[in-house]
Every structure is written in structure tokens, then in C-alpha cells.
Design an enzyme around this catalytic site. Sequence first.
Site, PDB file in Angstrom:
ATOM      1  N   SER A 241       0.830  -1.217   0.000  1.00  0.00           N
ATOM      2  CA  SER A 241       0.000   0.000   0.000  1.00  0.00           C
ATOM      3  C   SER A 241       0.860   1.261   0.000  1.00  0.00           C
ATOM      4  O   SER A 241       0.570   2.229  -0.723  1.00  0.00           O
ATOM      5  CB  SER A 241      -0.967   0.007   1.185  1.00  0.00           C
ATOM      6  OG  SER A 241      -0.309  -0.302   2.382  1.00  0.00           O
ATOM      7  N   HIS A 271      -1.897  -8.939   1.861  1.00  0.00           N
ATOM      8  CA  HIS A 271      -1.617  -7.686   2.600  1.00  0.00           C
ATOM      9  C   HIS A 271      -2.802  -7.432   3.548  1.00  0.00           C
ATOM     10  O   HIS A 271      -3.119  -8.287   4.366  1.00  0.00           O
ATOM     11  CB  HIS A 271      -1.390  -6.586   1.556  1.00  0.00           C
ATOM     12  CG  HIS A 271      -0.820  -5.296   2.066  1.00  0.00           C
ATOM     13  ND1 HIS A 271      -0.251  -5.144   3.304  1.00  0.00           N
ATOM     14  CD2 HIS A 271      -0.737  -4.065   1.482  1.00  0.00           C
ATOM     15  CE1 HIS A 271       0.162  -3.884   3.459  1.00  0.00           C
ATOM     16  NE2 HIS A 271      -0.131  -3.207   2.366  1.00  0.00           N
ATOM     17  N   HIS A 318       5.616 -13.036   7.261  1.00  0.00           N
ATOM     18  CA  HIS A 318       5.829 -11.633   6.885  1.00  0.00           C
ATOM     19  C   HIS A 318       7.000 -11.539   5.912  1.00  0.00           C
ATOM     20  O   HIS A 318       7.935 -12.336   5.982  1.00  0.00           O
ATOM     21  CB  HIS A 318       6.106 -10.757   8.113  1.00  0.00           C
ATOM     22  CG  HIS A 318       5.860  -9.317   7.843  1.00  0.00           C
ATOM     23  ND1 HIS A 318       6.819  -8.477   7.325  1.00  0.00           N
ATOM     24  CD2 HIS A 318       4.728  -8.565   7.955  1.00  0.00           C
ATOM     25  CE1 HIS A 318       6.298  -7.269   7.155  1.00  0.00           C
ATOM     26  NE2 HIS A 318       5.029  -7.302   7.526  1.00  0.00           N
ATOM     27  N   ARG A 327       3.038  -5.356  16.746  1.00  0.00           N
ATOM     28  CA  ARG A 327       1.645  -4.884  16.642  1.00  0.00           C
ATOM     29  C   ARG A 327       0.694  -5.984  17.124  1.00  0.00           C
ATOM     30  O   ARG A 327      -0.361  -5.704  17.685  1.00  0.00           O
ATOM     31  CB  ARG A 327       1.333  -4.482  15.188  1.00  0.00           C
ATOM     32  CG  ARG A 327       2.241  -3.363  14.673  1.00  0.00           C
ATOM     33  CD  ARG A 327       2.062  -3.118  13.190  1.00  0.00           C
ATOM     34  NE  ARG A 327       2.379  -4.294  12.391  1.00  0.00           N
ATOM     35  CZ  ARG A 327       2.209  -4.383  11.080  1.00  0.00           C
ATOM     36  NH1 ARG A 327       1.702  -3.357  10.407  1.00  0.00           N
ATOM     37  NH2 ARG A 327       2.536  -5.492  10.426  1.00  0.00           N
ATOM     38  N   ASP A 373      -2.350  -8.788  11.538  1.00  0.00           N
ATOM     39  CA  ASP A 373      -3.708  -9.197  11.158  1.00  0.00           C
ATOM     40  C   ASP A 373      -4.207 -10.412  11.941  1.00  0.00           C
ATOM     41  O   ASP A 373      -5.404 -10.699  11.932  1.00  0.00           O
ATOM     42  CB  ASP A 373      -3.746  -9.509   9.660  1.00  0.00           C
ATOM     43  CG  ASP A 373      -3.367  -8.287   8.835  1.00  0.00           C
ATOM     44  OD1 ASP A 373      -3.841  -7.197   9.163  1.00  0.00           O
ATOM     45  OD2 ASP A 373      -2.581  -8.433   7.878  1.00  0.00           O
TER      46      ASP A 373
HETATM   47  N1  CMX Z   1       1.044 -19.950   5.319  1.00  0.00           N
HETATM   48  C1  CMX Z   1       1.445 -20.794   4.351  1.00  0.00           C
HETATM   49  N2  CMX Z   1       2.506 -20.579   3.561  1.00  0.00           N
HETATM   50  C2  CMX Z   1       3.214 -19.461   3.774  1.00  0.00           C
HETATM   51  C3  CMX Z   1       2.875 -18.536   4.786  1.00  0.00           C
HETATM   52  C4  CMX Z   1       1.730 -18.808   5.565  1.00  0.00           C
HETATM   53  N3  CMX Z   1       1.290 -17.975   6.511  1.00  0.00           N
HETATM   54  N4  CMX Z   1       3.766 -17.524   4.764  1.00  0.00           N
HETATM   55  C5  CMX Z   1       4.625 -17.803   3.767  1.00  0.00           C
HETATM   56  N5  CMX Z   1       4.290 -18.944   3.166  1.00  0.00           N
HETATM   57  C6  CMX Z   1       4.912 -19.564   1.997  1.00  0.00           C
HETATM   58  C7  CMX Z   1       4.839 -18.615   0.810  1.00  0.00           C
HETATM   59  O1  CMX Z   1       3.547 -18.673   0.198  1.00  0.00           O
HETATM   60  C8  CMX Z   1       5.968 -19.113  -0.058  1.00  0.00           C
HETATM   61  O2  CMX Z   1       5.529 -20.290  -0.707  1.00  0.00           O
HETATM   62  P1  CMX Z   1       6.027 -20.643  -2.217  1.00  0.00           P
HETATM   63  O3  CMX Z   1       7.519 -20.695  -2.132  1.00  0.00           O
HETATM   64  O4  CMX Z   1       5.376 -21.941  -2.483  1.00  0.00           O
HETATM   65  O5  CMX Z   1       5.546 -19.526  -3.088  1.00  0.00           O
HETATM   66  C9  CMX Z   1       7.011 -19.504   0.994  1.00  0.00           C
HETATM   67  O6  CMX Z   1       6.295 -19.731   2.218  1.00  0.00           O
HETATM   68  C10 CMX Z   1       8.078 -18.455   1.229  1.00  0.00           C
HETATM   69  O7  CMX Z   1       7.435 -17.259   1.571  1.00  0.00           O
HETATM   70  P2  CMX Z   1       8.149 -16.208   2.536  1.00  0.00           P
HETATM   71  O8  CMX Z   1       9.399 -15.748   1.873  1.00  0.00           O
HETATM   72  O9  CMX Z   1       8.251 -16.746   3.912  1.00  0.00           O
HETATM   73  O10 CMX Z   1       7.051 -15.056   2.596  1.00  0.00           O
HETATM   74  P3  CMX Z   1       6.781 -13.893   1.525  1.00  0.00           P
HETATM   75  O11 CMX Z   1       7.682 -12.764   1.850  1.00  0.00           O
HETATM   76  O12 CMX Z   1       6.813 -14.405   0.146  1.00  0.00           O
HETATM   77  O13 CMX Z   1       5.296 -13.520   1.864  1.00  0.00           O
HETATM   78  C11 CMX Z   1       3.453 -12.998   3.245  1.00  0.00           C
HETATM   79  C12 CMX Z   1       4.957 -12.806   3.035  1.00  0.00           C
HETATM   80  C13 CMX Z   1       2.996 -12.100   4.379  1.00  0.00           C
HETATM   81  C14 CMX Z   1       2.715 -12.584   1.972  1.00  0.00           C
HETATM   82  C15 CMX Z   1       3.178 -14.480   3.598  1.00  0.00           C
HETATM   83  O14 CMX Z   1       3.809 -14.800   4.811  1.00  0.00           O
HETATM   84  C16 CMX Z   1       1.709 -14.827   3.656  1.00  0.00           C
HETATM   85  O15 CMX Z   1       1.119 -15.117   2.617  1.00  0.00           O
HETATM   86  N6  CMX Z   1       1.093 -14.797   4.885  1.00  0.00           N
HETATM   87  C17 CMX Z   1      -0.339 -15.026   5.018  1.00  0.00           C
HETATM   88  C18 CMX Z   1      -1.115 -13.807   4.587  1.00  0.00           C
HETATM   89  C19 CMX Z   1      -0.964 -12.675   5.579  1.00  0.00           C
HETATM   90  O16 CMX Z   1      -1.095 -12.838   6.774  1.00  0.00           O
HETATM   91  N7  CMX Z   1      -0.684 -11.454   5.061  1.00  0.00           N
HETATM   92  C20 CMX Z   1      -0.643 -10.246   5.883  1.00  0.00           C
HETATM   93  C21 CMX Z   1       0.761  -9.653   6.045  1.00  0.00           C
HETATM   94  C22 CMX Z   1       0.733  -8.394   6.884  1.00  0.00           C
HETATM   95  C23 CMX Z   1       0.055  -7.266   6.154  1.00  0.00           C
HETATM   96  O17 CMX Z   1       0.609  -6.787   5.137  1.00  0.00           O
HETATM   97  O18 CMX Z   1      -1.042  -6.863   6.516  1.00  0.00           O
END
Ligand code: CMX
Length: 435
Positions: A241, A271, A318, A327, A373
Site C-alpha cells: 500500500s 496484505h 511476513h 503490533r 492481522d
Molecule cells: N502460510 C502458508 N505458507 C506461507 C505462509 C503462511 N502464513 N507464509 C509464507 N508462506 C509460503 C509462501 O507462500 C511461499 O511459498 P512458495 O515458495 O510456495 O511460493 C514460501 O512460504 C516463502 O514465503 P516467505 O518468503 O516466507 O514469505 P513472503 O515474503 O513471500 O510472503 C506474506 C509474506 C505475508 C505474503 C506471507 O507470509 C503470507 O502469505 N502470509 C499469510 C497472509 C498474511 O497474513 N498477510 C498479511 C501480512 C501483513 C500485512 O501486510 O497486513
Amino acid sequence: MEYIKNRFYEKASKCIAEYNKLKKEHGDKVVGEVTIGQVMTGMKGVPSLITDTSKLDPNEGIRFRGYTIPELREKLPRLQEDGEPLPEGLFYLLLIGELPEREDVLNISKDWATRAYVPQHVFDVIDALPKNSKPMTQFSAAILSMATESIFQKAYRAGVNKKYYWDTTYEDVMNLIARLPRIAAYIYRRNFHNGEHIEPDPRLDWAGNLAHMMGHDSNEVKRLLRLYMVIHSDHEGGNVSAHTSHLVGSALSNPYYAYSAGMLGLAGPLHGYANQDVIHWIFEMLNELDTKTPTNEQVAEYVQKTLAQGRVVPGYGHAVLRVTDPRFTAQKAFAEKYIHDNHLVNVVNQLYEVVPPILGSVGKIKNPWPNVDAYSGSLLYSYGIKEYTFYTVLFGVSRALGVLASLVMDRLYGLPIERPSSFELSWYKDKAAEK
Ligand code: CMX
């Protein structure tokens, strides 16, 4: 309220000289390198943005202008002794870089109350959207439709000198922030309370007025929303964002365009939408298990099932953090103080025990710990704001504080249009083959 603007200019103008000196004298200095892995994983860790308002440390979490969340809960002015800090004070800190006096905070409250008038056509735009359009669609469209009010855009068309761009941007930013609670509450009442709207009360503070206009007029909800607005306000410059708003703003699009675009990034499930996904996912789980008090084994099995389905566990992980999000911790402490034996809050606490070891054992997930979140929805829900498809809008009201303060800084520095380079996949293959 000119003195806030003057104080900002006085402080920030010193930074212009520093910015220009760095650009002129150290433009060739190497500050990092980029690997193919970084290009393929979303440019994480590549220094490429200037954001003064806050900094995220992977092992500590966010600091707003150098202050942690617990420090701010202690130092920022509050309305009542046992209350939470006013978001107005945090905005002052983000913009100016200094802790405000109580008087400054009350003055910003008053200033925003006088700027809070939302033109009728914005409500008409919201009402023209089908009821089943998502609250974030309505929120972004409403902000976009307010671009008619942009003072920056008018000044630009009139040929204003670029060194004054920050001034009209500041005016747009203050007006936009002031109006967001009214817009958010309008969408909430339209979608969930038969369109029975509640007029703003100009005597209330910014977050208190939001609670009032949503129809949740208790001191408890006001206190919760003040905390909520403070902790969601900023997370340095690279999150979707903030980065989107900055990028769109770099084309000198007006602040309404920039923030409307940023909100569409916040609406993504990776996000800000995660704050509603968490509650949805918990309800799916409780429904499937047919209990409000699942055992740890049942929860673990459900988490494993979610992973096996190729889904993410919302609220966990994250892109930068490698520890429990402070947070999350702040909200947990709030719940421990004020909420006793709420089943949703209990499940959220239970997930905190069960989820991290499972995610940690997957191997590829870099951060198994909860983010902001994971907790926020359970607090809102337990205070009676149960319409969770609305929750990302609340995140969006708050995020304006940091992102738009940064946009004023961007214009003061005169940051240029942002334009990174892209290459074909074959270019990276060739690079990989180079000795
Ligand atoms: N559950 C399952 N798998 C997850 C995960 C979770 N909570 N967090 C990361 N992973 C997976 C990724 O999807 C990725 O998989 P692939 O290699 O198959 O694509 C792998 O682990 C590596 O990811 P990462 O480097 O640890 O995390 P990213 O930086 O790519 O992504 C985030 C970060 C937040 C998007 C991810 O942790 C996620 O999808 N979390 C769940 C959604 C969420 O809570 N988002 C809110 C974030 C805070 C905000 O911005 O508000």
C-alpha cells in the site's frame, strides 16, 4: 492551523539540503547489490526507497521515527489517563519527526474536524456501486472520486513552481485524512445498517468520531480504535500500500489518485485483506470442527489441512519480520487487560501456540510468527464490530497517516518519477551463465 505546516517545513527543509548533497556528491556510492533470487522473490531487501516516517527491523519490528509501539503508548498524548494515544499525535510524529505536545494533538483534531466535509458526489459514487461490491472497492472509488477537490492538481494546472508542490500536497493530505473516517463509516452503515447514517460530531477526536459514526459510540470502542489507528499507520516504504501510493504519486498524480491506488493494494489477501481472512478462516475451522473450543490437536490438524490445500495460513508470516509482530503483541496486551474469556480471542491465542511450530517445520516459510492481522479482527469482533468484510477499510483509514505523511516528504524532496528496469527472463539466464 498554519503553525503545524510551518513547523513541518522548518524541520523538513533542512532535509532538502541533505538530500541534494547526497544526490550530488555521493550518487555513485554503492549501497547494495541485487541477486537473481531477490528479483524472483519480490525485491526483498533491495535498498531502493527513501522513507523517513518509520523503519522495520526484521528482529525487532516497527519503529515510528525511532520509537517502538510500547514507547509510543507511554509517550504520545492521550485524552484520558488510562486511554490509548491519539492517532493525531502519531501523525504529528510521523510528519515532523518530534513528539507532539498535548496542545498540538488537540489542534490537529480540531483542524481535521474543520476539514472533514465530504462532498455529496462522493456519497453518490458509493451509492451507485452495487451493494455486493466489496467495502474496499467502495473505499478506493470514494477516495478517487474526491480528486475533484485536489488543490495540488489545480495548482499544478495553474503552473505552480515545483518547489511549492509540497505545500498543496500537504493541504490535500490533511483534507483527505480528515475525510476518511466519514467515508469509511458511510460504507459501513450503508452495507450493514440499512443506510442509516450518523452525522459526524466535530467535538470528537478523529478515531472517536469514526467509532461514533459507525454507531459504536462507547468509550471502549473509541479506545480500541485509537490503538488500532496508531499501530496500523505505517510500516516503512516497501509494503504494497505504501509503495503503490508512493509510485503513483511519483508521476505527480494527486494524493487522491495515489491513495486510492494504494488502497487497492491493501485490499489484496497477502496484505491488508488478511485481517478479514483470519476471521473467515477461524470461523470456517470452528464450523467444520463444530465447536467453539477446539483442542490443540484439532487446530493443528486444521492448519495442516490448510497447508495441504496449497493455501496460506492467514495472519502468519511476513515479508520482512522474523519475529512476532510487535503490533500483534500490543493487541494481545490490550486483550489481556480489557477482554476476559472471549472465545474468538481465546482461539487467536491458541493459534499463537499451535501455528508457529507447524509453519516452522515446513522449511520454506521464512517467518512462522503472527503478524498484525492475526489479532486485530478478534478485538473488533469482541467489541461488537462483527462485520469482518469491512475490516480492511479500517486498516485503510489508519494507513493514510504514514503513507500520506511520506507523500508530503516526497514532494518536499522533489523525488523523481520512479522507474526501475525490467529485463526478459533470457537476460537473467545469460547473467546466471556469466562467470
Ligand atoms: N502460510 C502458508 N505458507 C506461507 C505462509 C503462511 N502464513 N507464509 C509464507 N508462506 C509460503 C509462501 O507462500 C511461499 O511459498 P512458495 O515458495 O510456495 O511460493 C514460501 O512460504 C516463502 O514465503 P516467505 O518468503 O516466507 O514469505 P513472503 O515474503 O513471500 O510472503 C506474506 C509474506 C505475508 C505474503 C506471507 O507470509 C503470507 O502469505 N502470509 C499469510 C497472509 C498474511 O497474513 N498477510 C498479511 C501480512 C501483513 C500485512 O501486510 O497486513
